[in-house]
Structure formats: structure tokens, C-alpha cells
Design a protein around this motif. Structure first.
Motif, mmCIF file in Angstrom:
data_model
loop_
_atom_site.group_PDB
_atom_site.id
_atom_site.type_symbol
_atom_site.label_atom_id
_atom_site.label_comp_id
_atom_site.label_asym_id
_atom_site.label_seq_id
_atom_site.Cartn_x
_atom_site.Cartn_y
_atom_site.Cartn_z
ATOM 1 N N THR A 122 16.471 27.662 65.741
ATOM 2 C CA THR A 122 16.449 27.377 64.296
ATOM 3 C C THR A 122 17.305 26.144 64.043
ATOM 4 O O THR A 122 18.430 26.048 64.530
ATOM 5 N N VAL A 123 16.747 25.220 63.290
ATOM 6 C CA VAL A 123 17.462 23.991 62.947
ATOM 7 C C VAL A 123 17.645 23.966 61.429
ATOM 8 O O VAL A 123 16.693 24.173 60.683
ATOM 9 N N PHE A 124 18.874 23.737 60.994
ATOM 10 C CA PHE A 124 19.141 23.686 59.561
ATOM 11 C C PHE A 124 19.255 22.247 59.089
ATOM 12 O O PHE A 124 19.944 21.443 59.723
ATOM 13 N N LEU A 125 18.596 21.966 57.993
ATOM 14 C CA LEU A 125 18.684 20.626 57.423
ATOM 15 C C LEU A 125 19.249 20.729 56.010
ATOM 16 O O LEU A 125 19.059 21.737 55.329
ATOM 17 N N MET A 126 19.945 19.690 55.605
ATOM 18 C CA MET A 126 20.465 19.634 54.241
ATOM 19 C C MET A 126 19.610 18.701 53.424
ATOM 20 O O MET A 126 19.248 17.620 53.896
ATOM 21 N N ALA A 127 19.314 19.105 52.208
ATOM 22 C CA ALA A 127 18.589 18.203 51.320
ATOM 23 C C ALA A 127 19.562 17.155 50.799
ATOM 24 O O ALA A 127 20.782 17.306 50.911
ATOM 25 N N SER A 128 19.016 16.107 50.238
ATOM 26 C CA SER A 128 19.838 15.089 49.578
ATOM 27 C C SER A 128 20.670 15.774 48.483
ATOM 28 O O SER A 128 20.236 16.766 47.887
ATOM 29 N N ASP A 129 21.857 15.223 48.189
ATOM 30 C CA ASP A 129 22.688 15.887 47.171
ATOM 31 C C ASP A 129 22.001 15.917 45.802
ATOM 32 O O ASP A 129 22.323 16.728 44.962
ATOM 33 N N LYS A 130 21.012 15.069 45.621
ATOM 34 C CA LYS A 130 20.246 15.077 44.356
ATOM 35 C C LYS A 130 19.450 16.367 44.180
ATOM 36 O O LYS A 130 19.106 16.757 43.073
ATOM 37 N N TYR A 131 19.100 16.990 45.306
ATOM 38 C CA TYR A 131 18.167 18.124 45.258
ATOM 39 C C TYR A 131 18.767 19.442 45.724
ATOM 40 O O TYR A 131 18.130 20.481 45.628
ATOM 41 N N GLN A 132 19.989 19.370 46.246
ATOM 42 C CA GLN A 132 20.546 20.558 46.893
ATOM 43 C C GLN A 132 20.679 21.775 45.995
ATOM 44 O O GLN A 132 20.624 22.893 46.450
ATOM 45 N N PHE A 133 20.892 21.527 44.733
ATOM 46 C CA PHE A 133 21.156 22.638 43.814
ATOM 47 C C PHE A 133 19.878 23.330 43.341
ATOM 48 O O PHE A 133 19.933 24.356 42.679
ATOM 49 N N ILE A 134 18.726 22.760 43.675
ATOM 50 C CA ILE A 134 17.466 23.289 43.123
ATOM 51 C C ILE A 134 17.039 24.572 43.837
ATOM 52 O O ILE A 134 17.067 24.637 45.063
ATOM 53 N N SER A 135 16.674 25.574 43.069
ATOM 54 C CA SER A 135 16.091 26.770 43.685
ATOM 55 C C SER A 135 14.849 27.181 42.896
ATOM 56 O O SER A 135 14.789 27.015 41.670
ATOM 57 N N SER A 136 13.862 27.719 43.612
ATOM 58 C CA SER A 136 12.635 28.172 42.949
ATOM 59 C C SER A 136 12.974 29.233 41.903
ATOM 60 O O SER A 136 12.369 29.281 40.835
ATOM 61 N N ARG A 137 13.948 30.067 42.239
ATOM 62 C CA ARG A 137 14.305 31.162 41.322
ATOM 63 C C ARG A 137 14.772 30.605 39.977
ATOM 64 O O ARG A 137 14.325 31.046 38.915
#
Ligand code: ADP
Length: 172
Positions: A122-137
Motif C-alpha cells: 500500500t502506498v499513501f499519497l498526499m493531496a495538494s494542500d488546496k484539496y487535503q481538507f475535502i471529503s465526500s462526506r
């Protein structure tokens, strides 16, 4: 050239957000072929049907630059993730990490998947800080309450959300 590395990015994508797309864009640079696995995930009682989630994801992927989109395929799955990964001849599972809050669940899942299939990393990637806070919920919560989700999802997904909530609330 039997060295091509295939990765699976699994999720519910209910609905797909800019955060997911940022991870897909990055993942496509890490593996040679990326399969976005849209999970049926009936247990999560998704807002959108599997077909709707697949169609939204396929549309988003087709909007990526051609050199990226050409290596990304969207597929449904409703079996165990490690089994899906195996049938796709993939060796990497891609997951996105947002905040510390994601860590414990993701850590447990990666460890259990490693026990179930030791061949898969499993490889974990981080989104850009512009998008990190977004959740579908939260996108669904904001949409349900009539807020503007335009900065978190594409125009097409925003329209789908608006239609979904208009139908549910207004009986139209
Ligand atoms: P699941 O139901 O499997 O948690 P999701 O569709 O919610 O699936 O998310 C799929 C993956 O994308 C998960 O690894 C999740 O942590 C990651 N993800 C979701 N939103 C973001 C984001 N804004 N930034 C980075 N990773 C994200």
C-alpha cells in the motif's frame, strides 16, 4: 517489458471530489497503469448508485490531460480489495491521506491487506494542500444544506448533487 507496474486506487467516490482527482493525477505518475476501483460498498449506503459513481468517475478521468488519462482505467468491484487487486494483476494499492484522522483506519487497513496478500504494497499519497481538507462526506452535507460545493467538486458533479438533493427534498 513485463515490468509495468499496475496500481489500484480504491474508494467509494460518493461522489468523486477534487481531492480524489488530485490523488489520481499523482498516482498515475507513480505507477505505469492505474485502475480506479469504484467500490459497490453497499454497507456505506452511498448517496449515488454504483453506476452513477462509475459514470461520474469515468467522466472526470476523461477530462485529465491525455498523457495521464491514457493510463487510467475505471472499474467497479464488490469483492475483497486484495482479490480485486489480484485479478487486475496489480501489485500496489494507492490510498490518499488527509489528516491525522485518516491515519489509524488507513494504517489498520494496510496492515490487514498486507496479511491477506503479502505481494501487495500500500502506498499513501498526499493531496495538494488546496484539496487535503475535502471529503465526500462533507461535500454531501454542504450540498444537502444548499451550500455551494463548486470549489470541492467539478461542475458536472456539482450539478449531479444539486439534482439529487432537489429530487429528494422537493419531490420534483
Ligand atoms: P473509502 O470509502 O474507501 O474511504 P473514499 O472514496 O472516501 O473511499 O476515498 C478514497 C481514498 O481517497 C481514501 O484513501 C481517502 O483517504 C482518499 N481521499 C479522499 N479525499 C481525499 C483528499 N481530499 N485528499 C487526499 N486523499 C483523499
Amino acid at each position: 517489458m513485463s515490468e509495468a507496474k499496475t496500481g489500484v486506487y480504491p474508494g467509494t467516490f460518493d461522489p468523486v471530489t477534487c481531492g480524489h482527482m488530485d490523488i489520481i493525477y499523482r498516482a498515475a505518475k507513480v505507477v505505469d497503469e492505474l485502475i480506479v476501483g469504484v467500490s459497490a460498498n453497499a454497507g456505506k449506503d452511498p448517496l449515488f448508485t454504483l453506476d452513477e459513481r462509475l459514470a461520474m468517475m469515468a467522466a472526470e478521468v476523461s477530462g485529465l490531460p491525455e498523457d495521464v488519462a491514457g493510463h487510467v482505467t475505471v472499474k467497479p468491484f464488490d469483492n475483497l480489495l486484495v482479490d480485486f487487486v489480484e485479478t487486475q494483476r496489480a501489485s500496489v494499492i494507492i490510498r490518499g491521506l488527509r489528516a491525522v484522522s485518516d491515519f489509524e483506519y488507513e494504517f489498520q487497513m494496510a496492515a490487514m491487506n498486507a496479511r491477506l496478500n503479502a505481494r501487495v504494497e500500500t502506498v499513501f499519497l498526499m493531496a495538494s494542500d488546496k484539496y487535503q481538507f475535502i471529503s465526500s462526506r462533507l461535500v454531501k452535507e454542504i450540498g444537502r444544506l444548499g451550500g455551494d460545493v463548486g470549489q470541492f467538486v467539478s461542475a458536472a458533479v456539482k450539478e449531479k448533487l444539486e439534482r439529487q438533493f432537489a429530487g429528494v427534498g422537493g419531490g420534483a
